[in-house]
Write an enzyme that holds these catalytic residues in place. Sequence first.
Site, PDB file in Angstrom:
ATOM      1  N   SER A   1     -10.537  11.068   9.441  1.00 24.80           N
ATOM      2  CA  SER A   1     -11.859  11.699   9.601  1.00 24.80           C
ATOM      3  C   SER A   1     -12.779  11.368   8.424  1.00 24.80           C
ATOM      4  O   SER A   1     -13.998  11.253   8.605  1.00 24.80           O
ATOM      5  CB  SER A   1     -11.732  13.208   9.795  1.00 24.80           C
ATOM      6  OG  SER A   1     -11.380  13.849   8.594  1.00 24.80           O
ATOM      7  N   ASN A   2     -12.229  11.194   7.240  1.00 25.59           N
ATOM      8  CA  ASN A   2     -13.079  10.795   6.111  1.00 25.59           C
ATOM      9  C   ASN A   2     -13.613   9.382   6.307  1.00 25.59           C
ATOM     10  O   ASN A   2     -14.783   9.108   6.026  1.00 25.59           O
ATOM     11  CB  ASN A   2     -12.312  10.908   4.789  1.00 25.59           C
ATOM     12  CG  ASN A   2     -12.363  12.319   4.247  1.00 25.59           C
ATOM     13  OD1 ASN A   2     -13.400  12.774   3.778  1.00 25.59           O
ATOM     14  ND2 ASN A   2     -11.243  13.030   4.348  1.00 25.59           N
TER      15      ASN A   2
ATOM     16  N   ARG B   1       7.618  -0.878  -3.221  1.00 26.78           N
ATOM     17  CA  ARG B   1       6.202  -0.595  -3.430  1.00 26.78           C
ATOM     18  C   ARG B   1       5.399  -1.833  -3.847  1.00 26.78           C
ATOM     19  O   ARG B   1       4.357  -2.131  -3.305  1.00 26.78           O
ATOM     20  CB  ARG B   1       6.037   0.510  -4.482  1.00 26.78           C
ATOM     21  CG  ARG B   1       4.617   1.034  -4.589  1.00 26.78           C
ATOM     22  CD  ARG B   1       4.520   2.213  -5.536  1.00 26.78           C
ATOM     23  NE  ARG B   1       5.507   3.234  -5.258  1.00 26.78           N
ATOM     24  CZ  ARG B   1       5.407   4.130  -4.276  1.00 26.78           C
ATOM     25  NH1 ARG B   1       4.351   4.139  -3.505  1.00 26.78           N
ATOM     26  NH2 ARG B   1       6.357   5.012  -4.086  1.00 26.78           N
TER      27      ARG B   1
ATOM     28  N   ARG C   1       0.324   7.101   0.161  1.00 20.81           N
ATOM     29  CA  ARG C   1       1.228   6.230  -0.579  1.00 20.81           C
ATOM     30  C   ARG C   1       0.655   6.042  -1.979  1.00 20.81           C
ATOM     31  O   ARG C   1      -0.533   5.755  -2.137  1.00 20.81           O
ATOM     32  CB  ARG C   1       1.327   4.887   0.144  1.00 20.81           C
ATOM     33  CG  ARG C   1       2.453   4.040  -0.345  1.00 20.81           C
ATOM     34  CD  ARG C   1       2.942   3.106   0.733  1.00 20.81           C
ATOM     35  NE  ARG C   1       3.766   2.067   0.137  1.00 20.81           N
ATOM     36  CZ  ARG C   1       5.102   2.106   0.151  1.00 20.81           C
ATOM     37  NH1 ARG C   1       5.727   3.093   0.717  1.00 20.81           N
ATOM     38  NH2 ARG C   1       5.795   1.136  -0.410  1.00 20.81           N
TER      39      ARG C   1
ATOM     40  N   ASN D   1     -10.503   7.911  -4.562  1.00 17.67           N
ATOM     41  CA  ASN D   1      -9.680   8.769  -3.697  1.00 17.67           C
ATOM     42  C   ASN D   1     -10.387  10.098  -3.516  1.00 17.67           C
ATOM     43  O   ASN D   1     -11.220  10.483  -4.344  1.00 17.67           O
ATOM     44  CB  ASN D   1      -8.311   9.013  -4.348  1.00 17.67           C
ATOM     45  CG  ASN D   1      -7.390   9.848  -3.473  1.00 17.67           C
ATOM     46  OD1 ASN D   1      -7.325   9.655  -2.251  1.00 17.67           O
ATOM     47  ND2 ASN D   1      -6.695  10.807  -4.068  1.00 17.67           N
TER      48      ASN D   1
ATOM     49  N   HIS E   1      -9.475  14.239  -2.735  1.00 12.03           N
ATOM     50  CA  HIS E   1      -8.360  15.186  -2.739  1.00 12.03           C
ATOM     51  C   HIS E   1      -8.896  16.573  -2.384  1.00 12.03           C
ATOM     52  O   HIS E   1      -9.944  16.980  -2.903  1.00 12.03           O
ATOM     53  CB  HIS E   1      -7.700  15.194  -4.126  1.00 12.03           C
ATOM     54  CG  HIS E   1      -6.508  16.082  -4.183  1.00 12.03           C
ATOM     55  ND1 HIS E   1      -5.303  15.749  -3.603  1.00 12.03           N
ATOM     56  CD2 HIS E   1      -6.337  17.331  -4.703  1.00 12.03           C
ATOM     57  CE1 HIS E   1      -4.438  16.732  -3.782  1.00 12.03           C
ATOM     58  NE2 HIS E   1      -5.044  17.703  -4.446  1.00 12.03           N
TER      59      HIS E   1
ATOM     60  N   ASP F   1      -6.204   6.177 -10.978  1.00 10.45           N
ATOM     61  CA  ASP F   1      -5.477   5.487 -12.048  1.00 10.45           C
ATOM     62  C   ASP F   1      -3.995   5.507 -11.669  1.00 10.45           C
ATOM     63  O   ASP F   1      -3.657   5.820 -10.523  1.00 10.45           O
ATOM     64  CB  ASP F   1      -5.776   6.107 -13.427  1.00 10.45           C
ATOM     65  CG  ASP F   1      -5.282   7.540 -13.540  1.00 10.45           C
ATOM     66  OD1 ASP F   1      -4.530   7.989 -12.651  1.00 10.45           O
ATOM     67  OD2 ASP F   1      -5.635   8.211 -14.527  1.00 10.45           O
TER      68      ASP F   1
ATOM     69  N   ASP G   1      -3.446  11.709  -8.330  1.00  9.94           N
ATOM     70  CA  ASP G   1      -4.625  12.595  -8.285  1.00  9.94           C
ATOM     71  C   ASP G   1      -5.168  12.875  -9.691  1.00  9.94           C
ATOM     72  O   ASP G   1      -5.447  14.028 -10.043  1.00  9.94           O
ATOM     73  CB  ASP G   1      -4.271  13.915  -7.571  1.00  9.94           C
ATOM     74  CG  ASP G   1      -3.824  13.686  -6.141  1.00  9.94           C
ATOM     75  OD1 ASP G   1      -4.319  12.729  -5.513  1.00  9.94           O
ATOM     76  OD2 ASP G   1      -2.984  14.453  -5.643  1.00  9.94           O
TER      77      ASP G   1
ATOM     78  N   GLU H   1     -15.672  17.491   2.258  1.00  8.90           N
ATOM     79  CA  GLU H   1     -15.142  16.148   1.972  1.00  8.90           C
ATOM     80  C   GLU H   1     -16.007  15.092   2.646  1.00  8.90           C
ATOM     81  O   GLU H   1     -16.332  14.054   2.058  1.00  8.90           O
ATOM     82  CB  GLU H   1     -13.703  16.007   2.492  1.00  8.90           C
ATOM     83  CG  GLU H   1     -12.682  16.832   1.752  1.00  8.90           C
ATOM     84  CD  GLU H   1     -11.260  16.548   2.245  1.00  8.90           C
ATOM     85  OE1 GLU H   1     -10.934  15.384   2.505  1.00  8.90           O
ATOM     86  OE2 GLU H   1     -10.476  17.508   2.372  1.00  8.90           O
TER      87      GLU H   1
END
Length: 203
Positions: A13-14, A64, A90, A106, A108, A140, A144, A173
């Site tokens: 949705s973002n 990863r 991730r 990001n 949050h 970074d 978060d 958001e």
Amino acid sequence: MKRLGILLSGRGSNFLAIAESIRLGRLKAEIAIVISNRADAAGIASADALGLKTLILPSKGRPREEHDQQVVTALREAGAELIILAGYLRLLSPWFVQQFPAAILNIHPSLLPAFPGLEAQRQALDYGVQVSGCTVHFVDEHLDHGAIILQKQVPVLPTDDEHTLAERILEQEHIAYSQAIALIASGDYRIEGRRVLPGRTKK
Ligand code: GRF
């Protein structure tokens, strides 16, 4: 115009709110590619429906660094300049973060540094805070954690459960992410320590 590389794992949705801001001309940017690490992410179906370039790079069970290398290669091939994590479940490797210095964002669903990690809305309710919200920040190598670009607050009501609180935060958001991307894409900001301030660094 900045080219955005969107990474998501779920609903998206973002991502859709960002795409809509672009369509309405409120955000001067273009979406270069949408990448999901999960084939069943609804966000990737939405991106396909919008005719955007999409890619699924499954991450389950893969080391990863190896997966991150694939993602970075795809982002570079698409010419993405600003990387937007939109519900990307991730953690990025330090190597990935270094590939795009001060260019990974990001969002949050809490007022960081409160309640990092999963189920931030549940954490906020359990703690008993009366105000929560969302945070757009640079990414970074810590979870978060990077410098904060923009925060919006919402009240926590006595009647709230995690769903009603999450919904109220999500509304903010959807506004906050496009605003933060617009600021960073404009280049009209500077980073002093952990603070992101308006106006470029004076030369
Ligand atoms: C949002 O709450 C965002 O803050 C968090 O993950 C959720 C993603 O939702 N990082 P959506 O996939 O954008 O709808």
